[in-house]
Design an enzyme around this catalytic site. Structure first.
Site, PDB file in Angstrom:
ATOM      1  N   ARG A  49      19.623  -8.659 -35.006  1.00  0.00           N
ATOM      2  CA  ARG A  49      20.324  -9.040 -33.784  1.00  0.00           C
ATOM      3  C   ARG A  49      19.404  -8.717 -32.611  1.00  0.00           C
ATOM      4  O   ARG A  49      18.345  -8.116 -32.785  1.00  0.00           O
ATOM      5  CB  ARG A  49      21.719  -8.421 -33.658  1.00  0.00           C
ATOM      6  CG  ARG A  49      21.986  -7.092 -34.285  1.00  0.00           C
ATOM      7  CD  ARG A  49      21.258  -5.939 -33.675  1.00  0.00           C
ATOM      8  NE  ARG A  49      21.412  -5.918 -32.242  1.00  0.00           N
ATOM      9  CZ  ARG A  49      20.590  -5.386 -31.408  1.00  0.00           C
ATOM     10  NH1 ARG A  49      19.483  -4.794 -31.835  1.00  0.00           N
ATOM     11  NH2 ARG A  49      20.781  -5.410 -30.113  1.00  0.00           N
ATOM     12  N   GLN A 197      25.753  -0.696 -30.536  1.00  0.00           N
ATOM     13  CA  GLN A 197      24.293  -0.846 -30.658  1.00  0.00           C
ATOM     14  C   GLN A 197      23.546   0.255 -29.915  1.00  0.00           C
ATOM     15  O   GLN A 197      22.433   0.609 -30.292  1.00  0.00           O
ATOM     16  CB  GLN A 197      23.849  -2.214 -30.116  1.00  0.00           C
ATOM     17  CG  GLN A 197      24.257  -3.410 -30.951  1.00  0.00           C
ATOM     18  CD  GLN A 197      25.546  -4.024 -30.463  1.00  0.00           C
ATOM     19  OE1 GLN A 197      26.428  -3.328 -29.952  1.00  0.00           O
ATOM     20  NE2 GLN A 197      25.680  -5.336 -30.606  1.00  0.00           N
ATOM     21  N   ASP A 238      20.464 -12.096 -22.857  1.00  0.00           N
ATOM     22  CA  ASP A 238      20.558 -13.105 -23.925  1.00  0.00           C
ATOM     23  C   ASP A 238      20.351 -14.520 -23.403  1.00  0.00           C
ATOM     24  O   ASP A 238      19.990 -15.435 -24.147  1.00  0.00           O
ATOM     25  CB  ASP A 238      21.899 -12.995 -24.638  1.00  0.00           C
ATOM     26  CG  ASP A 238      21.952 -11.703 -25.446  1.00  0.00           C
ATOM     27  OD1 ASP A 238      22.275 -10.653 -24.858  1.00  0.00           O
ATOM     28  OD2 ASP A 238      21.610 -11.748 -26.642  1.00  0.00           O
ATOM     29  N   ASN A 248      24.430 -10.959 -20.848  1.00  0.00           N
ATOM     30  CA  ASN A 248      23.992  -9.883 -21.759  1.00  0.00           C
ATOM     31  C   ASN A 248      25.221  -9.298 -22.443  1.00  0.00           C
ATOM     32  O   ASN A 248      26.360  -9.746 -22.196  1.00  0.00           O
ATOM     33  CB  ASN A 248      23.215  -8.810 -20.980  1.00  0.00           C
ATOM     34  CG  ASN A 248      22.511  -7.816 -21.893  1.00  0.00           C
ATOM     35  OD1 ASN A 248      21.871  -8.217 -22.873  1.00  0.00           O
ATOM     36  ND2 ASN A 248      22.631  -6.529 -21.607  1.00  0.00           N
TER      37      ASN A 248
HETATM   38  O1  MRU Z   1      25.034  -8.952 -30.158  1.00  0.00           O
HETATM   39  P1  MRU Z   1      23.615  -8.463 -30.055  1.00  0.00           P
HETATM   40  O2  MRU Z   1      23.429  -7.077 -30.581  1.00  0.00           O
HETATM   41  O3  MRU Z   1      22.634  -9.456 -30.649  1.00  0.00           O
HETATM   42  O4  MRU Z   1      23.347  -8.424 -28.502  1.00  0.00           O
HETATM   43  C1  MRU Z   1      22.113  -7.941 -28.035  1.00  0.00           C
HETATM   44  C2  MRU Z   1      22.037  -7.846 -26.569  1.00  0.00           C
HETATM   45  O5  MRU Z   1      22.924  -8.220 -25.839  1.00  0.00           O
HETATM   46  C3  MRU Z   1      20.723  -7.379 -26.032  1.00  0.00           C
HETATM   47  O6  MRU Z   1      20.909  -6.607 -24.898  1.00  0.00           O
HETATM   48  C4  MRU Z   1      19.886  -8.609 -25.669  1.00  0.00           C
HETATM   49  O7  MRU Z   1      19.842  -9.477 -26.765  1.00  0.00           O
HETATM   50  C5  MRU Z   1      18.529  -8.246 -25.264  1.00  0.00           C
HETATM   51  S1  MRU Z   1      17.522  -7.793 -26.657  1.00  0.00           S
HETATM   52  C6  MRU Z   1      15.944  -7.493 -26.125  1.00  0.00           C
END
Ligand code: MRU
Length: 355
Positions: A49, A197, A238, A248
């Site tokens: 992810r 996370q 994102d 994000n």
């Molecule tokens: O749902 P996820 O864990 O994939 O979301 C990740 C995020 O929102 C991160 O902050 C974003 O992808 C930046 S990663 C360098």
């Protein structure tokens, strides 16, 4: 820099090896993905992810597809299908489109070899891009360290670390470079419910690197800022629109509001692969992933016997909603830290970046 890569092609070029992020921080588990289907599942179910890593993984998914069937039909169908694994991080579409364009211009017999090379290039470039983001972000950290005594206190949300990329991370790259440069730091790590996370991935990364940090409940950030405990916020993203709206992980917007109210600089680390110049109004136009209610109603962790267990935290039968991302309007963003430098989160700032 991380010595372990969250993704790498295996020497036979018939599979990729990933870190299965679902097992962290309790176990470091590597998994082998040997088919486009396995890549799709790993992205959808968040074994991997983080926007840049999702893009790199999908690129290898296209390579696996080309090793099986390099025909035009397989290229078109395979790329469209892989692109549907998760909707919000634009790096997925970006990496797949880059692969598709390169492969359409390649004779069918050469497609498998070219696809693996291109996926490797996407992965390797990500490391260089993040290192450059780190250098530009480091200048911001140095400026704070020069004007105040004690540690520079950084707040970060979710995991925009090396686990979310191929190397360095985006929001964490300035942190790692500052730590290497001997700048005293303290990082507030938002736990980042519902999937935690921050608590499970960012805390693990920072612990491995020896960067002082503390995990805080998501709701603590505003309080910390009101009490002068945060010098700067670094988050990842994102998808960023042509006018600088930032999508994000859910909860980012609330941190930006609190930062704005308290005069705390709020920076977004943005590789240009996360820029979507086709969109303007982030709130209206960015697709927000709705994930399983179970991520909200249940929590996973390690029990006293070392077993990973899941527990229910709501009354039986309780319904839950789980929007996985939110949009922070450009006006709340102090700047975008890109591989080309720090630019304002505005149409003019975005337009100043090379296409
Ligand atoms: O749902 P996820 O864990 O994939 O979301 C990740 C995020 O929102 C991160 O902050 C974003 O992808 C930046 S990663 C360098």
């Amino acid at each position: 820099m991380n010595t372990l890569r969250p993704i790498r092609a295996l020497p036979g070029r018939d599979a990729v090896e990933i870190i299965d992020q679902r097992a962290l921080p309790h176990r470091l588990v590597m998994e082998t993905l040997a088919s486009p289907q396995a890549v799709y599942t790993a992205i959808r179910d968040m074994w991997v992810r983080g926007a840049p890593l999702i893009g790199a993984t999908a690129a290898y998914g296209v390579a696996l597809q080309m090793s099986r069937d390099p025909s035009d039909a397989a290229l078109e169908e395979g790329t469209a299908w892989l692109a549907s694994a998760r909707p919000t991080a634009v790096n997925l579409a970006w990496a797949i489109e880059r692969m598709r364009a390169r492969l359409r211009a390649t004779p069918v017999v050469e497609r498998a070899a070219v696809a693996w090379n291109e996926a490797d290039a996407i992965a390797d470039e990500d490391i260089a891009v993040n290192r450059a983001i780190g250098e530009h972000g480091l200048a911001l950290v140095k400026a704070i360290a020069a004007r105040k005594p004690g540690p520079v206190r950084v707040l970060t949300h979710c995991n925009a670390g090396w686990l979310a990329t191929v190397g360095w991370g985006t929001a964490t790259a300035p942190i790692y470079l500052a730590h290497q440069a001997g700048i005293e730091l303290h990082v507030w790590v938002d736990e980042t419910r519902p999937r935690n996370q921050g608590a499970s991935l960012t805390a693990w990364e920072l612990g491995q690197a020896g960067v002082p940090h503390a995990v805080v409940a998501d709701n603590a950030g505003g309080h910390l800022m009101q009490h002068g405990q945060v010098d700067i916020v670094f988050v990842g993203c994102d998808r960023v629109t042509a006018r600088g709206d930032v999508c994000n992980k859910i909860g980012t917007y609330l941190k930006a509001l609190a930062a704005h109210d308290n005069g705390v600089p709020f920076y977004v680390a943005m590789p240009t692969s996360t820029l979507d110049r086709s969109l303007h109004d982030g709130l209206a136009e960015i697709p927000i992933e709705e994930r399983s209610a179970r991520e909200v109603t249940h929590l996973a962790g390690r029990d006293a016997d070392g077993r990973i267990v899941e527990v229910q935290v709501v009354p039986d039968g309780t319904r839950a909603a789980n929007p996985a991302f939110d949009v922070t309007p450009a006006r709340l963003v102090t700047g975008l830290v890109t591989e080309h430098g720090v630019v304002p989160a505005s149409a003019a700032g975005i337009a100043s970046l090379p296409v």
